[in-house]
Design a protein around this motif. Structure first.
Motif, PDB file in Angstrom:
ATOM      1  N   ALA A  59       7.690  13.362   9.040  1.00  0.00           N
ATOM      2  CA  ALA A  59       8.896  13.711   8.277  1.00  0.00           C
ATOM      3  C   ALA A  59      10.052  14.060   9.213  1.00  0.00           C
ATOM      4  O   ALA A  59      11.211  13.670   8.969  1.00  0.00           O
ATOM      5  CB  ALA A  59       8.591  14.883   7.344  1.00  0.00           C
ATOM      6  N   LEU A  60       9.755  14.788  10.287  1.00  0.00           N
ATOM      7  CA  LEU A  60      10.789  15.134  11.257  1.00  0.00           C
ATOM      8  C   LEU A  60      11.338  13.891  11.954  1.00  0.00           C
ATOM      9  O   LEU A  60      12.553  13.743  12.133  1.00  0.00           O
ATOM     10  CB  LEU A  60      10.225  16.111  12.300  1.00  0.00           C
ATOM     11  CG  LEU A  60       9.983  17.550  11.828  1.00  0.00           C
ATOM     12  CD1 LEU A  60       9.163  18.313  12.849  1.00  0.00           C
ATOM     13  CD2 LEU A  60      11.319  18.253  11.588  1.00  0.00           C
ATOM     14  N   LEU A  61      10.436  12.991  12.329  1.00  0.00           N
ATOM     15  CA  LEU A  61      10.868  11.759  12.987  1.00  0.00           C
ATOM     16  C   LEU A  61      11.682  10.882  12.033  1.00  0.00           C
ATOM     17  O   LEU A  61      12.682  10.275  12.428  1.00  0.00           O
ATOM     18  CB  LEU A  61       9.662  10.984  13.512  1.00  0.00           C
ATOM     19  CG  LEU A  61       8.951  11.573  14.734  1.00  0.00           C
ATOM     20  CD1 LEU A  61       7.708  10.761  15.070  1.00  0.00           C
ATOM     21  CD2 LEU A  61       9.880  11.626  15.934  1.00  0.00           C
ATOM     22  N   ALA A  62      11.240  10.819  10.773  1.00  0.00           N
ATOM     23  CA  ALA A  62      11.956   9.988   9.793  1.00  0.00           C
ATOM     24  C   ALA A  62      13.374  10.506   9.570  1.00  0.00           C
ATOM     25  O   ALA A  62      14.306   9.728   9.327  1.00  0.00           O
ATOM     26  CB  ALA A  62      11.186   9.976   8.480  1.00  0.00           C
ATOM     27  N   LYS A  63      13.534  11.825   9.648  1.00  0.00           N
ATOM     28  CA  LYS A  63      14.850  12.421   9.445  1.00  0.00           C
ATOM     29  C   LYS A  63      15.811  12.060  10.577  1.00  0.00           C
ATOM     30  O   LYS A  63      16.987  11.740  10.342  1.00  0.00           O
ATOM     31  CB  LYS A  63      14.713  13.935   9.324  1.00  0.00           C
ATOM     32  CG  LYS A  63      16.034  14.663   9.138  1.00  0.00           C
ATOM     33  CD  LYS A  63      15.806  16.162   9.041  1.00  0.00           C
ATOM     34  CE  LYS A  63      17.136  16.909   8.900  1.00  0.00           C
ATOM     35  NZ  LYS A  63      16.924  18.383   8.816  1.00  0.00           N
ATOM     36  N   HIS A  64      15.319  12.126  11.811  1.00  0.00           N
ATOM     37  CA  HIS A  64      16.185  11.908  12.967  1.00  0.00           C
ATOM     38  C   HIS A  64      16.101  10.484  13.531  1.00  0.00           C
ATOM     39  O   HIS A  64      17.042  10.029  14.176  1.00  0.00           O
ATOM     40  CB  HIS A  64      15.826  12.906  14.071  1.00  0.00           C
ATOM     41  CG  HIS A  64      16.064  14.334  13.704  1.00  0.00           C
ATOM     42  ND1 HIS A  64      17.311  14.918  13.749  1.00  0.00           N
ATOM     43  CD2 HIS A  64      15.208  15.293  13.257  1.00  0.00           C
ATOM     44  CE1 HIS A  64      17.212  16.185  13.363  1.00  0.00           C
ATOM     45  NE2 HIS A  64      15.951  16.441  13.059  1.00  0.00           N
ATOM     46  N   PHE A  65      14.969   9.828  13.284  1.00  0.00           N
ATOM     47  CA  PHE A  65      14.777   8.470  13.810  1.00  0.00           C
ATOM     48  C   PHE A  65      14.197   7.584  12.712  1.00  0.00           C
ATOM     49  O   PHE A  65      13.011   7.217  12.755  1.00  0.00           O
ATOM     50  CB  PHE A  65      13.848   8.484  15.031  1.00  0.00           C
ATOM     51  CG  PHE A  65      14.260   9.448  16.103  1.00  0.00           C
ATOM     52  CD1 PHE A  65      15.204   9.083  17.046  1.00  0.00           C
ATOM     53  CD2 PHE A  65      13.724  10.734  16.139  1.00  0.00           C
ATOM     54  CE1 PHE A  65      15.599   9.980  18.038  1.00  0.00           C
ATOM     55  CE2 PHE A  65      14.114  11.631  17.123  1.00  0.00           C
ATOM     56  CZ  PHE A  65      15.057  11.251  18.069  1.00  0.00           C
ATOM     57  N   PRO A  66      14.981   7.265  11.707  1.00  0.00           N
ATOM     58  CA  PRO A  66      14.464   6.459  10.584  1.00  0.00           C
ATOM     59  C   PRO A  66      14.038   5.068  11.031  1.00  0.00           C
ATOM     60  O   PRO A  66      14.491   4.556  12.067  1.00  0.00           O
ATOM     61  CB  PRO A  66      15.657   6.400   9.629  1.00  0.00           C
ATOM     62  CG  PRO A  66      16.851   6.641  10.495  1.00  0.00           C
ATOM     63  CD  PRO A  66      16.410   7.577  11.569  1.00  0.00           C
ATOM     64  N   ALA A  67      13.173   4.457  10.228  1.00  0.00           N
ATOM     65  CA  ALA A  67      12.671   3.119  10.553  1.00  0.00           C
ATOM     66  C   ALA A  67      13.797   2.088  10.495  1.00  0.00           C
ATOM     67  O   ALA A  67      14.740   2.222   9.714  1.00  0.00           O
ATOM     68  CB  ALA A  67      11.563   2.737   9.572  1.00  0.00           C
ATOM     69  N   ARG A  68      13.684   1.071  11.320  1.00  0.00           N
ATOM     70  CA  ARG A  68      14.667  -0.009  11.337  1.00  0.00           C
ATOM     71  C   ARG A  68      14.035  -1.283  10.785  1.00  0.00           C
ATOM     72  O   ARG A  68      12.866  -1.300  10.413  1.00  0.00           O
ATOM     73  CB  ARG A  68      15.160  -0.221  12.765  1.00  0.00           C
ATOM     74  CG  ARG A  68      15.789   1.054  13.348  1.00  0.00           C
ATOM     75  CD  ARG A  68      16.392   0.840  14.691  1.00  0.00           C
ATOM     76  NE  ARG A  68      16.982   2.067  15.211  1.00  0.00           N
ATOM     77  CZ  ARG A  68      17.627   2.152  16.363  1.00  0.00           C
ATOM     78  NH1 ARG A  68      17.748   1.071  17.123  1.00  0.00           N
ATOM     79  NH2 ARG A  68      18.140   3.310  16.765  1.00  0.00           N
TER      80      ARG A  68
END
Length: 254
Positions: free
Chosen positions: A227-236
Motif C-alpha cells: 500500500a505504501l509503495l502503491a501510494k508513492h510508486f504506482p504501477a505503470r
C-alpha cells in the motif's frame, strides 16, 4: 550424494526452518501470493526472507566456555584435597605427583567442551551474546542479502526487503534509496515492531484465520508495504516482476 538427495536434504532443512518460525509450506505459498498481489499495484518490488540465525556466534560461545572453565579451574584448585581423596580410589598407597595436574586439566577440558556444547542452544545464545552484537549481525546479514539478491538493483531503486532472523528475534525492513526519500524510517520501524509481535505469537491462530500468527503478520506487513509503495510508486503500463515473489528461506548465519 546425488542431486536428488541434495534436493531432499535442502527441502527438509527448509521445512525445519519454516516450522521453527511457525510457518507451513501452505503458509509460505500464501505469503508468495500476497507479495505477487501487492506488487501488481506498484512499480516497486517486495522480498521476504527468514533465517534461523544471522551469525554463528562461535567466538562468543567459545569465550563463554573458556570464561566458565577458568572459574571452574579456580574452584578445582580450592577443593583439590577432596579431588585427591576421590582419585585415591583408583590407586594403591599415595597419589602419584603427576596425577593431580592431569586430572585437573582433564576436568577443565571436559567442562569447557560441555559448556561450549550447551552454549550452542539458541536460548543461551541470546543470553551469552551482547544485544548490540546480535542486532548488528542481523543488519549485516540483511544488507548482504539485499545486495546479493539484487533487491538494491531494481530499475527505479524501489525494492524492499523484509528480513526475519529467528534466533535474535529481530526483524529488519530495508528500503532502497528511491523509497527512503519519500517514506520516513519511523514507518518501517513501526511495521517491523508489529511483525516482531506477530512472530512472538508464532503458531497461534486467530479466529477465522487459515494461517499461523507469524504467517498472518508477515502477510499483513507485505500488504502494508504494498500500500505504501502503491501510494508513492504506482504501477505503470509496463510493470515487470523483477524479483522472485517466493518466501526466501536461508539456511544459517555467517
Amino acid at each position: 550424494m546425488s542431486g536428488q538427495q541434495i534436493a531432499q536434504k535442502e527441502q527438509k532443512e527448509r521445512v525445519r526452518i519454516l516450522r521453527k518460525a511457525g510457518i507451513t509450506e501452505a503458509d509460505a505459498e500464501k505469503i508468495g501470493k500476497a507479495i505477487e498481489k501487492a506488487e501488481q499495484t506498484t512499480s516497486g518490488e517486495i522480498a521476504a526472507a527468514i533465517i534461523p540465525q544471522s551469525h554463528s556466534y562461535d567466538f562468543w560461545e567459545l569465550f563463554f566456555a573458556l570464561s566458565c572453565s577458568a572459574v571452574l579451574f579456580a574452584v578445582f584448585v580450592f577443593v583439590s584435597d577432596k579431588i585427591a581423596d576421590a582419585a585415591l580410589f583408583f590407586f594403591w598407597g599415595e597419589l602419584p605427583v603427576r596425577v593431580m595436574p592431569l586430572l585437573t586439566g582433564a576436568l577443565v577440558f571436559l567442562s569447557c567442551a560441555l559448556i561450549f556444547f550447551f552454549a550452542n542452544i539458541s536460548a543461551l545464545d541470546r543470553l551469552i551474546v551482547p544485544s548490540f552484537y546480535r542486532n548488528e549481525a542481523v543488519f549485516r546479514r540483511a544488507m548482504r542479502l539485499f545486495t546479493e539478491s539484487g533487491i538494491y538493483d531494481t530499475k527505479e531503486h524501489t525494492g524492499i526487503l523484509i528480513f526475519i532472523s529467528l534466533l535474535e528475534r529481530r526483524v529488519c525492513i530495508i528500503a532502497d534509496r528511491g523509497i527512503c526519500s519519500k517514506i520516513e524510517q519511523s514507518v518501517w520501524d513501526r511495521l517491523a515492531a508489529a511483525l516482531s509481535e506477530g512472530f512472538g505469537k508464532k503458531n497461534a491462530r486467530t479466529a477465522g484465520s487459515e494461517c499461523s500468527a507469524s504467517a498472518e503478520a508477515l502477510i499483513q506487513t507485505v500488504n502494508e508495504c504494498g500500500a505504501l509503495l502503491a501510494k508513492h510508486f504506482p504501477a505503470r503500463n509496463e510493470n515487470p516482476d523483477e524479483l522472485s515473489n517466493a518466501l526466501i528461506v536461508l539456511r544459517g548465519g555467517e
